[in-house]
Motif scaffolding. Sequence first.
Motif, short mmCIF file in Angstrom:
data_model
loop_
_atom_site.label_atom_id
_atom_site.label_comp_id
_atom_site.label_asym_id
_atom_site.label_seq_id
_atom_site.Cartn_x
_atom_site.Cartn_y
_atom_site.Cartn_z
N UNK A 1 -15.88 125.03 -68.44
CA UNK A 1 -15.93 126.05 -67.54
C UNK A 1 -15.11 127.08 -67.52
N UNK A 2 -14.91 128.08 -66.82
CA UNK A 2 -14.10 129.21 -66.74
C UNK A 2 -12.79 128.83 -66.84
N UNK A 3 -12.01 129.57 -68.01
CA UNK A 3 -10.74 129.45 -68.34
C UNK A 3 -9.81 130.08 -67.48
N UNK A 4 -8.83 129.66 -66.91
CA UNK A 4 -7.86 130.28 -65.75
C UNK A 4 -6.62 130.59 -66.63
N UNK A 5 -6.44 130.04 -67.89
CA UNK A 5 -5.22 130.30 -68.54
C UNK A 5 -4.28 129.14 -68.64
N UNK A 6 -4.52 127.94 -68.12
CA UNK A 6 -3.81 126.70 -68.25
C UNK A 6 -4.10 126.06 -69.43
N UNK A 7 -3.36 125.05 -69.74
CA UNK A 7 -3.56 124.21 -70.70
C UNK A 7 -3.46 122.82 -70.54
N UNK A 8 -4.13 121.83 -71.23
CA UNK A 8 -3.90 120.52 -70.98
C UNK A 8 -3.08 119.84 -72.26
N UNK A 9 -2.01 119.09 -72.14
CA UNK A 9 -1.15 118.28 -73.05
C UNK A 9 -1.44 117.09 -73.23
N UNK A 10 -1.07 116.53 -74.46
CA UNK A 10 -0.92 114.99 -74.76
C UNK A 10 0.23 114.87 -75.16
N UNK A 11 1.09 113.87 -74.58
CA UNK A 11 2.45 113.78 -75.36
C UNK A 11 2.69 112.11 -75.86
N UNK A 12 2.44 112.16 -77.15
CA UNK A 12 2.09 111.13 -77.71
C UNK A 12 3.15 110.53 -78.66
N UNK A 13 4.51 110.95 -78.62
CA UNK A 13 5.66 110.46 -79.43
C UNK A 13 5.66 109.04 -79.28
N UNK A 14 5.26 108.37 -78.26
CA UNK A 14 5.42 106.73 -78.17
C UNK A 14 4.36 106.01 -78.75
N UNK A 15 3.38 106.43 -79.39
CA UNK A 15 2.39 105.94 -79.80
C UNK A 15 2.54 105.33 -81.24
N UNK A 16 2.57 104.30 -81.40
CA UNK A 16 3.31 103.43 -82.85
C UNK A 16 2.17 103.98 -83.82
N UNK A 17 2.54 104.74 -85.08
CA UNK A 17 2.13 105.12 -85.91
C UNK A 17 1.57 103.94 -87.13
N UNK A 18 2.49 102.99 -86.88
CA UNK A 18 2.16 101.96 -87.81
C UNK A 18 1.17 100.89 -87.60
#
Length: 287
Positions: free
Chosen positions: A112-129
Amino acid sequence: MDIFHHMTAKDSKSYNLAVTDGPSDGQYELGAADLVLDILSTHDARQVSVAALCRAGEVCGLRDQNVRVALNRLVRQGKVANPARGLYALNPGGSGLFGEVESWLSKEQRAVAWQGGWVGVVDGAVPRREKTLWRRHERALMLRGFRALGVSGLQLRPDNLHGGVPGLREDLRALGLADQATVIAVGELSRGDEQRARGLWDLAALEAAYRDMLSRLERSQAGLHALPAEVAARESLLLGRAAIRSIIHDPLLPDALMGGDLRHRLIERMRDYQSEAKQLWMRVLPA
């Protein structure tokens, strides 16, 4: 031919490479499970005999035994149904990712048309192991075009997909985003972060890859008629897989960041190429 099923069996190794981070030129080993899913997902009858599937395997250099073993495994996993003796059909509900490839032709309709905003995903708590969880999490982010903003622990993409942040949150979960990750709306970035965010995607590489794939599809399509039917069918399957992979991985950036003309041309070219590929395979496979 359409391809998109996530499996953990050895037979699906080439599929996982093709869909995630494998070669984009189609030059990878084709597994028996990959082939079965390709044929079942595009055959007009939607139900294919084991004889036809084994014939497809022969065309692609796979033994009958490998095809039969893959079929049995896919049935146990719920990805393929066995509606009658010797007949097999795809089970769309057997994989949460099936629709991803099924909808590649309509991919552009998600934007859809972009209004200049962003979507963020904060994933520091996701266990890499936890490797399986992390791999699925990364795949979900990749399929929706997210990129990491430096070492901030924030993954970003433009907020230009249908459904906005709520819709994308649900979509990402279905694709395998880890429960520990948080999906948020991001606005009013600093001037420096805004500039960095807009430069997260290698636009030159994306455009070069599209031009290369367009050229390869055009050359292949022009020469398929001169090849033996079996050779042409195999080539069309492998190159088609690579082209669909390119389309699936397109980040759907807004025109303000990257124009969509090359992507649109690739989708249209692949539509024509797939039509010819299906005709080839219908001639090769027994009725």
